[in-house]
Scaffold this motif. Structure first.
Motif, PDB file in Angstrom:
ATOM      1  N   LEU A  81      19.481 -44.159   1.114  1.00 24.40           N
ATOM      2  CA  LEU A  81      19.829 -44.199   2.533  1.00 24.40           C
ATOM      3  C   LEU A  81      20.600 -42.940   2.940  1.00 24.40           C
ATOM      4  O   LEU A  81      20.371 -42.370   4.008  1.00 24.40           O
ATOM      5  CB  LEU A  81      20.662 -45.448   2.833  1.00 24.40           C
ATOM      6  CG  LEU A  81      19.909 -46.783   2.769  1.00 24.40           C
ATOM      7  CD1 LEU A  81      20.893 -47.954   2.892  1.00 24.40           C
ATOM      8  CD2 LEU A  81      18.871 -46.869   3.880  1.00 24.40           C
ATOM      9  N   PHE A  82      21.514 -42.499   2.077  1.00 23.97           N
ATOM     10  CA  PHE A  82      22.250 -41.263   2.363  1.00 23.97           C
ATOM     11  C   PHE A  82      21.322 -40.054   2.381  1.00 23.97           C
ATOM     12  O   PHE A  82      21.478 -39.145   3.210  1.00 23.97           O
ATOM     13  CB  PHE A  82      23.363 -41.059   1.329  1.00 23.97           C
ATOM     14  CG  PHE A  82      24.589 -41.896   1.586  1.00 23.97           C
ATOM     15  CD1 PHE A  82      25.245 -41.811   2.805  1.00 23.97           C
ATOM     16  CD2 PHE A  82      25.090 -42.750   0.618  1.00 23.97           C
ATOM     17  CE1 PHE A  82      26.383 -42.571   3.057  1.00 23.97           C
ATOM     18  CE2 PHE A  82      26.218 -43.523   0.859  1.00 23.97           C
ATOM     19  CZ  PHE A  82      26.866 -43.432   2.084  1.00 23.97           C
ATOM     20  N   VAL A  83      20.364 -40.016   1.455  1.00 21.93           N
ATOM     21  CA  VAL A  83      19.391 -38.918   1.434  1.00 21.93           C
ATOM     22  C   VAL A  83      18.594 -38.892   2.730  1.00 21.93           C
ATOM     23  O   VAL A  83      18.372 -37.828   3.329  1.00 21.93           O
ATOM     24  CB  VAL A  83      18.455 -39.052   0.216  1.00 21.93           C
ATOM     25  CG1 VAL A  83      17.279 -38.076   0.332  1.00 21.93           C
ATOM     26  CG2 VAL A  83      19.215 -38.802  -1.081  1.00 21.93           C
ATOM     27  N   TYR A 124      26.594 -48.477   5.666  1.00 24.14           N
ATOM     28  CA  TYR A 124      27.254 -47.306   5.094  1.00 24.14           C
ATOM     29  C   TYR A 124      26.824 -46.005   5.750  1.00 24.14           C
ATOM     30  O   TYR A 124      27.501 -44.982   5.592  1.00 24.14           O
ATOM     31  CB  TYR A 124      26.993 -47.241   3.592  1.00 24.14           C
ATOM     32  CG  TYR A 124      27.712 -48.319   2.821  1.00 24.14           C
ATOM     33  CD1 TYR A 124      29.101 -48.305   2.696  1.00 24.14           C
ATOM     34  CD2 TYR A 124      27.006 -49.367   2.238  1.00 24.14           C
ATOM     35  CE1 TYR A 124      29.765 -49.301   2.010  1.00 24.14           C
ATOM     36  CE2 TYR A 124      27.668 -50.372   1.536  1.00 24.14           C
ATOM     37  CZ  TYR A 124      29.043 -50.334   1.430  1.00 24.14           C
ATOM     38  OH  TYR A 124      29.704 -51.333   0.749  1.00 24.14           O
ATOM     39  N   ILE A 125      25.694 -46.024   6.470  1.00 20.79           N
ATOM     40  CA  ILE A 125      25.303 -44.813   7.206  1.00 20.79           C
ATOM     41  C   ILE A 125      25.461 -45.018   8.713  1.00 20.79           C
ATOM     42  O   ILE A 125      24.950 -44.215   9.502  1.00 20.79           O
ATOM     43  CB  ILE A 125      23.860 -44.384   6.863  1.00 20.79           C
ATOM     44  CG1 ILE A 125      22.848 -45.478   7.213  1.00 20.79           C
ATOM     45  CG2 ILE A 125      23.748 -44.007   5.401  1.00 20.79           C
ATOM     46  CD1 ILE A 125      21.405 -45.020   7.047  1.00 20.79           C
ATOM     47  N   GLY A 126      26.135 -46.090   9.099  1.00 20.14           N
ATOM     48  CA  GLY A 126      26.506 -46.261  10.497  1.00 20.14           C
ATOM     49  C   GLY A 126      25.593 -47.126  11.332  1.00 20.14           C
ATOM     50  O   GLY A 126      25.787 -47.204  12.558  1.00 20.14           O
ATOM     51  N   ALA A 127      24.612 -47.800  10.741  1.00 17.59           N
ATOM     52  CA  ALA A 127      23.751 -48.698  11.516  1.00 17.59           C
ATOM     53  C   ALA A 127      24.510 -49.984  11.828  1.00 17.59           C
ATOM     54  O   ALA A 127      25.165 -50.558  10.953  1.00 17.59           O
ATOM     55  CB  ALA A 127      22.473 -49.012  10.741  1.00 17.59           C
ATOM     56  N   ALA A 128      24.407 -50.432  13.068  1.00 17.99           N
ATOM     57  CA  ALA A 128      25.206 -51.578  13.517  1.00 17.99           C
ATOM     58  C   ALA A 128      24.486 -52.889  13.242  1.00 17.99           C
ATOM     59  O   ALA A 128      24.148 -53.648  14.150  1.00 17.99           O
ATOM     60  CB  ALA A 128      25.521 -51.440  15.006  1.00 17.99           C
TER      61      ALA A 128
END
Length: 230
Positions: free
Chosen positions: A61-63, A161-165
């Motif tokens: 997900l970070f990638v 962790y990547i900001g999705a609500a």
């Protein structure tokens, strides 16, 4: 609390359904290349599956979140990827690679005699897949596919962790707002939501398992013999 969590559920479901659909298509393509062993392309498909299965989902997900904007920026689309879009891309890639390792063994598990019989009748690869091998492989793959869906439902919780609500991120916002007074209750409601989603997925997969129970090697052999006689 519960209404707020439910208000974030549509986004969670949207991410999950997109990952299910796109991942299924990616798995079909990757499995086809891996089974047919096309030079270079098959090796690339193997590499993709290895990446999807080896790298932790949260890292994928970070990638997607930090890496894909670099690619889209080359085409002048700097603001194209949001956290939600990156979540869909990352989970689709993960699900497709994981699911390919469910489809490929199911395809190879079909008796070799079934392949030879279809080839002897002059079936093309597409005809063999849709008429003989495919139905049997689907029956074999369904239990593993059900597990893949459940794993995907679990991993959707990582998109926070990547900001999705999603519902997990919303739950943390609720607890922070209320100074962590209702942690147990909030997590209990979350557990109920994810358990319900997994139960629905299991019921759907179980329905198709029972429906495809007729597709065995014996029924396929009888069908091929009937076709040959005709």
């Amino acid at each position: 609390m519960i209404p707020e969590l439910l208000s974030a559920l549509p986004l969670t479901l949207a991410i999950m359904f997109v990952a299910l659909l796109v991942g299924f298509v990616l798995a079909l393509v990757a499995t086809t290349f891996r089974v047919r062993r096309i030079a270079v392309i098959s090796q690339l498909a193997d590499l993709y599956v290895s990446y999807a299965r080896s790298v932790p989902v949260v890292l994928q997900l970070f990638v997607a979140f930090y890496g894909l904007p670099l690619v889209t920026g080359l085409f002048g689309m700097d603001d194209f990827l949001s956290a939600t879009t990156a979540s869909m891309v990352g989970l689709s890639l993960y699900h497709g690679g994981y699911l390919s390792e469910v489809m490929r063994p199911a395809f190879l598990a079909v008796e070799r005699g079934q392949h030879d019989a279809a080839d002897s009748l002059g079936y093309t690869f597409r005809q063999k897949l849709t008429r003989v091998i495919g139905p049997q492989a689907v029956h074999i793959a369904l239990p593993g596919y059900g597990n893949a869906i459940i794993y995907l439902i679990h991993n959707v919780a990582l998109v926070m962790y990547i900001g999705a609500a999603d519902v997990m991120a919303t739950a943390h916002l609720i607890m922070e707002r209320d100074y962590n007074q209702y942690q147990f209750g909030t997590y209990l409601v979350l557990a109920g939501i994810y358990s319900l989603l997994c139960l629905i997925a299991w019921i759907i997969v179980r329905f198709f398992e029972l429906r495809h129970a007729k597709y065995t090697s014996k029924t396929a052999s009888a069908k091929i013999k009937f076709t040959a006689n005709v």
